[in-house]
Design an enzyme around this catalytic site. Structure first.
Site, PDB file in Angstrom:
ATOM      1  CE  LYS A  21      -4.827  -1.076   1.246  1.00 52.99           C
ATOM      2  NZ  LYS A  21      -5.519  -1.937   2.190  1.00 52.99           N
ATOM      3  NE  ARG A  25      -7.595  -8.111   0.273  1.00 57.00           N
ATOM      4  CZ  ARG A  25      -7.346  -7.139  -0.591  1.00 57.00           C
ATOM      5  NH1 ARG A  25      -6.057  -6.591  -0.623  1.00 57.00           N
ATOM      6  NH2 ARG A  25      -8.001  -7.668  -1.993  1.00 57.00           N
TER       7      ARG A  25
END
Ligand code: PMM
Length: 265
Positions: free
Chosen positions: A210, A245
């Protein structure tokens, strides 16, 4: 029951996800990718047909279903399947096709039917903290104190889950890194994971590749962020997070195995 932190591998069947958009647009390619992740030791697969990146435009419901359904059908039966969707109609079809978990990044806020459908289906439900769709979420990253505010907003969603009839044991919570959060706010949430692991639910963390990791690494491109992602997976494993995840699997499994081995010594 596996005690260690699980790895949920990402299979994005989207043209525009930030790190793997367009790589597995064909159902066959997506299924092959899922099988590859299974061979690498992934515990669960999360299949998504809608990119949630900042500024993203939503696909129509029928297009989302067309992307996701054949991949769920192709991978169901190997390991538990999660479907990343904010739509009740997609969730219903996904469970019928063999998915066990509905991963709703909106925590039931995007579709008023979602919580009822999940309750009826008896599926596990990932309830993520969310404030708005990708097109607007960066403008909603305003908090006086991000950790207690995310906790309070998640508790509100947990009440809605209960009211809709979802068994609390089936609800997994997720603070939603990057969803209406700045990089600094993501770091603050990771520094206070205990605020979430003490809420009485399994916790899922999606840090993989991210933006906040890109900032840390002087803007390195998403594919080059897996080692930093593994460092986050270590922290998550130490803190008793249920699952991470991630796009990459083998390195995450290795990192978690180290934590587990030290715990046993
Ligand atoms: N992040 C993304 C998508 N789905 N689901 C959950 N539960 N938690 C997350 O942090 C999360 C998610 C965005 O990443 P992607 O576009 O690479 O899939």
């Amino acid at each position: 029951m596996i005690g260690r932190t699980l790895v949920m591998g990402v299979v994005n069947v989207t043209p525009d996800s930030f790190s793997d958009g367009g790589l597995w647009m064909d159902a066959e390619d997506a299924i092959a990718h899922g099988l590859d992740l299974i061979a690498q030791g992934v515990d669960l697969l999360d299949i998504g047909g809608e990119s949630t990146r900042p500024g993203s435009v939503r696909p129509p419901a029928d297009e989302e279903l067309r992307r996701v359904l054949p991949v769920v059908q192709g991978l169901a039966g190997y390991i538990p399947i999660s479907v990343d969707t904010m739509r009740a109609s997609t969730a219903r079809c996904a469970v019928e096709a063999g998915a066990q978990i509905i991963n709703d990044v909106s925590g039931g806020l995007a579709d008023p039917e979602m919580l009822r459908v999940v309750a009826e289906a008896g599926a596990d439900y990932v309830c993520q903290h969310w404030r708005g769709h990708g097109a607007v979420m960066n403008g909603l990253a305003t908090y006086d104190d991000v950790v207690p505010e995310v906790v309070a907003e998640l508790k509100e969603r947990l009440r809605a889950c209960s009211a809709a009839g979802i068994d609390p044991a089936k609800v997994i919570i997720d603070p939603g890194l990057g969803f209406a959060k700045t990089a600094d706010q993501d770091w603050a949430l990771l520094a206070h994971l205990d605020a979430f692991t003490t809420m009485g639910h399994r916790v899922l963390i999606g840090a993989s590749r991210k933006r906040f990791l890109g900032h840390l690494l002087s803007g390195r491109e998403p594919m080059g962020r897996d080692a930093a992602t593994a460092a986050v997976s270590v922290i998550c494993a130490q803190q008793g997070v249920w699952a991470v995840r991630t796009h990459e699997v083998r390195g995450q499994r290795d990192a978690i195995a180290v934590v587990e081995r030290i715990r046993r010594s």
